[in-house]
Design a protein around this motif. Structure first.
Motif, PDB file in Angstrom:
ATOM      1  N   VAL A   1      -3.169  -8.246  -3.648  1.00 24.39           N
ATOM      2  CA  VAL A   1      -3.010  -7.076  -2.779  1.00 24.39           C
ATOM      3  C   VAL A   1      -4.194  -7.027  -1.823  1.00 24.39           C
ATOM      4  O   VAL A   1      -5.352  -7.111  -2.243  1.00 24.39           O
ATOM      5  N   GLY A   2      -3.888  -6.932  -0.538  1.00 21.70           N
ATOM      6  CA  GLY A   2      -4.931  -6.846   0.482  1.00 21.70           C
ATOM      7  C   GLY A   2      -5.331  -5.401   0.716  1.00 21.70           C
ATOM      8  O   GLY A   2      -4.550  -4.621   1.271  1.00 21.70           O
ATOM      9  N   VAL A   3      -6.521  -5.056   0.261  1.00 20.85           N
ATOM     10  CA  VAL A   3      -7.061  -3.713   0.488  1.00 20.85           C
ATOM     11  C   VAL A   3      -8.023  -3.816   1.667  1.00 20.85           C
ATOM     12  O   VAL A   3      -9.166  -4.253   1.530  1.00 20.85           O
TER      13      VAL A   3
ATOM     14  N   LYS B   1      -6.491   6.417  -0.148  1.00 24.48           N
ATOM     15  CA  LYS B   1      -7.886   6.119  -0.470  1.00 24.48           C
ATOM     16  C   LYS B   1      -7.957   4.972  -1.481  1.00 24.48           C
ATOM     17  O   LYS B   1      -7.089   4.826  -2.343  1.00 24.48           O
ATOM     18  N   ILE B   2      -9.024   4.165  -1.380  1.00 20.80           N
ATOM     19  CA  ILE B   2      -9.172   2.999  -2.249  1.00 20.80           C
ATOM     20  C   ILE B   2      -9.091   3.378  -3.722  1.00 20.80           C
ATOM     21  O   ILE B   2      -8.332   2.775  -4.499  1.00 20.80           O
ATOM     22  N   ASP B   3      -9.864   4.378  -4.139  1.00 18.04           N
ATOM     23  CA  ASP B   3      -9.970   4.692  -5.564  1.00 18.04           C
ATOM     24  C   ASP B   3      -8.621   5.093  -6.162  1.00 18.04           C
ATOM     25  O   ASP B   3      -8.246   4.628  -7.242  1.00 18.04           O
ATOM     26  N   GLU B   4      -7.893   5.947  -5.462  1.00 16.52           N
ATOM     27  CA  GLU B   4      -6.611   6.412  -6.005  1.00 16.52           C
ATOM     28  C   GLU B   4      -5.597   5.281  -6.034  1.00 16.52           C
ATOM     29  O   GLU B   4      -4.768   5.185  -6.960  1.00 16.52           O
ATOM     30  N   TYR B   5      -5.670   4.389  -5.049  1.00 17.30           N
ATOM     31  CA  TYR B   5      -4.732   3.265  -5.006  1.00 17.30           C
ATOM     32  C   TYR B   5      -4.995   2.279  -6.139  1.00 17.30           C
ATOM     33  O   TYR B   5      -4.051   1.824  -6.807  1.00 17.30           O
ATOM     34  N   LEU B   6      -6.251   1.958  -6.363  1.00 13.75           N
ATOM     35  CA  LEU B   6      -6.582   1.016  -7.437  1.00 13.75           C
ATOM     36  C   LEU B   6      -6.103   1.534  -8.791  1.00 13.75           C
ATOM     37  O   LEU B   6      -5.607   0.769  -9.623  1.00 13.75           O
TER      38      LEU B   6
ATOM     39  N   ILE C   1       0.833  -1.204   0.000  1.00 15.43           N
ATOM     40  CA  ILE C   1       0.000   0.000   0.000  1.00 15.43           C
ATOM     41  C   ILE C   1       0.872   1.260   0.000  1.00 15.43           C
ATOM     42  O   ILE C   1       0.601   2.211  -0.735  1.00 15.43           O
ATOM     43  N   ILE C   2       1.915   1.252   0.812  1.00 14.63           N
ATOM     44  CA  ILE C   2       2.695   2.487   0.992  1.00 14.63           C
ATOM     45  C   ILE C   2       3.929   2.558   0.089  1.00 14.63           C
ATOM     46  O   ILE C   2       4.579   3.601   0.015  1.00 14.63           O
ATOM     47  N   ASP C   3       4.246   1.460  -0.605  1.00 15.60           N
ATOM     48  CA  ASP C   3       5.457   1.415  -1.434  1.00 15.60           C
ATOM     49  C   ASP C   3       5.139   0.694  -2.750  1.00 15.60           C
ATOM     50  O   ASP C   3       5.526  -0.456  -2.955  1.00 15.60           O
ATOM     51  N   VAL C   4       4.454   1.401  -3.642  1.00 15.17           N
ATOM     52  CA  VAL C   4       4.040   0.790  -4.920  1.00 15.17           C
ATOM     53  C   VAL C   4       5.243   0.395  -5.786  1.00 15.17           C
ATOM     54  O   VAL C   4       5.188  -0.639  -6.462  1.00 15.17           O
ATOM     55  N   PRO C   5       6.349   1.134  -5.797  1.00 15.78           N
ATOM     56  CA  PRO C   5       7.514   0.652  -6.553  1.00 15.78           C
ATOM     57  C   PRO C   5       7.999  -0.721  -6.075  1.00 15.78           C
ATOM     58  O   PRO C   5       8.396  -1.568  -6.892  1.00 15.78           O
TER      59      PRO C   5
ATOM     60  N   ASP D   1     -13.584   4.375   2.904  1.00 14.71           N
ATOM     61  CA  ASP D   1     -12.670   4.432   1.760  1.00 14.71           C
ATOM     62  C   ASP D   1     -11.208   4.586   2.164  1.00 14.71           C
ATOM     63  O   ASP D   1     -10.341   4.781   1.316  1.00 14.71           O
ATOM     64  N   ASP D   2     -10.925   4.483   3.466  1.00 15.93           N
ATOM     65  CA  ASP D   2      -9.557   4.605   3.956  1.00 15.93           C
ATOM     66  C   ASP D   2      -8.922   3.226   4.102  1.00 15.93           C
ATOM     67  O   ASP D   2      -9.477   2.359   4.783  1.00 15.93           O
ATOM     68  N   ILE D   3      -7.741   3.039   3.497  1.00 17.17           N
ATOM     69  CA  ILE D   3      -7.031   1.770   3.604  1.00 17.17           C
ATOM     70  C   ILE D   3      -6.191   1.762   4.879  1.00 17.17           C
ATOM     71  O   ILE D   3      -5.455   2.718   5.162  1.00 17.17           O
ATOM     72  N   TYR D   4      -6.297   0.676   5.636  1.00 20.88           N
ATOM     73  CA  TYR D   4      -5.569   0.535   6.898  1.00 20.88           C
ATOM     74  C   TYR D   4      -4.403  -0.440   6.739  1.00 20.88           C
ATOM     75  O   TYR D   4      -4.445  -1.342   5.902  1.00 20.88           O
TER      76      TYR D   4
END
Length: 233
Positions: free
Chosen positions: A127-129, A148-153, A108-112, A134-137
């Motif tokens: 990936v575990g969302v 946020k879920i939408d921006e992450y997806l 979640i915090i390190d997409v690279p 809408d807040d990812i923990y």
């Protein structure tokens, strides 16, 4: 509908939490080994979901010896989550014969880093969302990631993932049913397979998820009851 029963581990025991709260822990009637054998008797079960709960909290793999044993015993593929923060850890589980890997916090915090992991294990990473609204923990559901879920997806849409496991934390372990609305919304947002998780109670819940286009569901506390399996092959 493919059913993916969950075996959640703390100190080698098969347990369940309510809403991810480590203070609300209940022990299941079957040991991890017994649960594995029980689930293998159903055609609808396509793989087993194993979570190292303390590993998720402590940010390292703590149940690897037991996971290795379960992998050797299992006739079904395993997916493992909890404490997978390095390519080395994923590689060790891969060597044990674990087929799929669930990446949460660091993904979640390190997409690279996630991108690198997917290149090394294409089609093998979920990936575990894990979210409240809408807040990812992250960190065993104890900390709001600020993502946020939408921006992450949107950010991970192009990756060669096995899928997205969406868990509504507020529903998990509560026996109140899944978050059908948000599961369907997420399914519409992404090309990736969305696996429902959290709150599945019975076959009616599975049927409703299937009507929304969901083909796989992780079942936790309910899967430990004989009643859940009535009418399921």
């Amino acid at each position: 509908m493919n059913i993916i029963p969950a075996i959640d581990l703390i100190d080698g025991q098969n347990v369940r939490l309510s809403q991810g709260d480590y203070e609300k822990k209940s022990q299941m009637k079957r040991t991890p080994e017994e649960a594995l054998e029980f689930y293998a008797g159903y055609k609808s079960v396509t793989r087993i979901h194993v979570v190292d709960l303390m590993g998720a909290l402590k940010q390292e793999a703590l149940e690897s010896n037991l996971v290795k044993k379960l992998s050797e015993l299992s006739s079904l593929p395993l997916e493992i989550g909890g404490g997978l923060r390095s390519l080395e850890t994923i590689g060790k589980y891969h060597e044990m014969g674990v087929e799929y890997f669930i990446l949460g916090t660091r993904a979640i915090i390190d997409v690279p880093w996630l991108t690198e992991a997917v290149k090394k294990f294409p089609g093998k990473i979920f990936v575990g969302v894990d979210a409240k609204e809408d807040d990812i923990y992250i960190n065993g559901w104890t900390e709001n990631s600020g993502v946020k879920i939408d921006e992450y997806l949107a950010e991970i849409e192009a990756l060669d993932l096995a899928g997205i496991i969406y868990t509504d934390i507020n529903k998990d372990g509560m026996g109140l049913g899944p978050n059908f609305e948000n599961t369907a919304r997420i399914n519409d947002l992404t090309r990736h397979k969305v696996v429902a998780s959290g709150g599945v109670r019975n076959k009616a819940d599975l049927d409703k998820l299937e009507s929304l286009g969901i083909t796989e569901a992780i079942v936790g506390k309910s899967s430990h009851t004989d009643e859940f399996w009535e009418g399921i092959e």
